[in-house]
Design a protein around this motif. Sequence first.
Motif, short mmCIF file in Angstrom:
data_model
loop_
_atom_site.label_atom_id
_atom_site.label_comp_id
_atom_site.label_asym_id
_atom_site.label_seq_id
_atom_site.Cartn_x
_atom_site.Cartn_y
_atom_site.Cartn_z
N GLN A 239 0.82 -1.20 0.00
CA GLN A 239 0.00 0.00 0.00
C GLN A 239 0.86 1.26 0.00
N GLU A 259 -6.42 -0.86 -1.22
CA GLU A 259 -6.38 -0.64 0.22
C GLU A 259 -5.86 -1.90 0.90
N ILE A 260 -4.68 -1.80 1.48
CA ILE A 260 -4.04 -2.93 2.16
C ILE A 260 -3.57 -2.46 3.53
N GLU A 261 -3.90 -3.20 4.57
CA GLU A 261 -3.47 -2.84 5.91
C GLU A 261 -2.68 -3.98 6.54
N PRO A 344 -0.53 -8.92 5.07
CA PRO A 344 -1.10 -7.88 4.21
C PRO A 344 -2.57 -8.19 3.91
N SER A 346 -6.27 -7.01 2.41
CA SER A 346 -7.14 -6.08 1.69
C SER A 346 -8.41 -5.89 2.52
N ARG A 349 -10.45 -8.88 2.21
CA ARG A 349 -9.64 -10.08 2.46
C ARG A 349 -9.43 -10.94 1.22
N PRO A 351 -7.14 -11.09 -2.27
CA PRO A 351 -5.91 -10.44 -2.76
C PRO A 351 -6.15 -9.60 -4.01
N TYR A 352 -5.29 -8.62 -4.19
CA TYR A 352 -5.25 -7.84 -5.42
C TYR A 352 -4.29 -8.53 -6.39
N GLY A 367 -2.07 -8.41 -0.62
CA GLY A 367 -3.33 -8.42 0.09
C GLY A 367 -3.87 -9.81 0.37
#
Length: 404
Positions: A239, A259-261, A344, A346, A349, A351-352, A367
């Motif tokens: 991100q 958006e990745i946290e 990581p 998204s 939840r 993935p990208y 993600g």
Amino acid sequence: MTDSHFVLRLTLVVSFLGALPLSRDTLTTDFLIIGGGVIGLSIAYELSGHGNRVVLIDKGEVGREASWAGAGLLPPANQQHAWEPTEQLRGLSHHLFPLWSQQLQAETGLDNEFEITGGLYLARDPGEAASLRMACLQYEEEGVEVVRLDGQQVAQQFPHVQAGDAILAACFLPGEAVVRNPRHLRALEMGCRRRGVEIFPQTEIKRWSFDDDRLTAVETETGKFAAQAVCIAAGAWSQVLADRLLDQEHFSGRIQRPEIEPIRGQLVLLDAGKRFFMAPINEGIRYIVPRRDGHVLVGATVEEAGFDKSTTPEAVDDLDRFARQLVPQLATAKHVRAWAGLRPASVDRIPYLGKLPHLANVYLAAGHFRSGLHLSPATAVVMAQLMSGQEPEVDLTPFRVNRA
């Protein structure tokens, strides 16, 4: 000078030169992978296996973040019965992991300890019991073998587990597998190098260069890198990189961002002296995973703690107590150490996997949350196909970067 002395001196010279900073202005390659975790290494391994020139850079040490910190659990899947893309991605990875493990050992001599051990799933909480029953139904719909158990059957078949009458739901998944992730990462790194991938650890990106919608160069303290296609696979830091890449005046106001946290997971390592049970034990978000050498991995928390990778006494004590109470034979196991990794995640939840919006040659593979290791072979295959201009064998629409 003997031949052996000449080879030794040549090896030392090559090693020394390899440790020097880049002296060239720009290193040009077919593909540039940003991130040296299991996703980045797997993509580099797959691309290089098809004769492509690949460079991989990482701001730290290769394979030392979430990929290294996890437990190596590989839940079962059924590729033949998978119809939905997320199921197909899981099914493809489940099919590829044993093949990749054999291939890596043949190429590198390193054993990643891949084993099909089966997995025991327990629930002692009403909410977790309902979730487990739903998960069993989903597995069965996907054609995965599920053996449902009651408390008495758990006691008979898994005598090392002491849960008494508290078990509200239980099942055994015969197809579940495990891999020792630090060894898998070492094998991947060596496999990449043997295939000609140039790997640059401790290489942090400073700026980007563009020609309209194409990224033409990635600039670091040690030199520039240029590639036909670039893939960001930096885990929880993806991100940050995507934001820096898109925070250019060139793209101002036009970009829908991923958006990745980071989600912290704390783990504990015990030493039982020898392995006395085979199948990992799963309960809710926690698990107990035995290793061949007698070590037992216990995890994991799910915490929103930013980029803080520290452990907390409360979480470590809770995991330690969970393992020793559920498996009494671990009561005398030695506490080796504890650590944390940043998964990581998204927002949804999923993935990208795809191209960054408005950029012609920049892709994102991140993600994966708790499934990065599990999905890494399939992610590598579909991303390599996409970046090479081929039609991916899994429909990537649900994974598109601009799906929000």
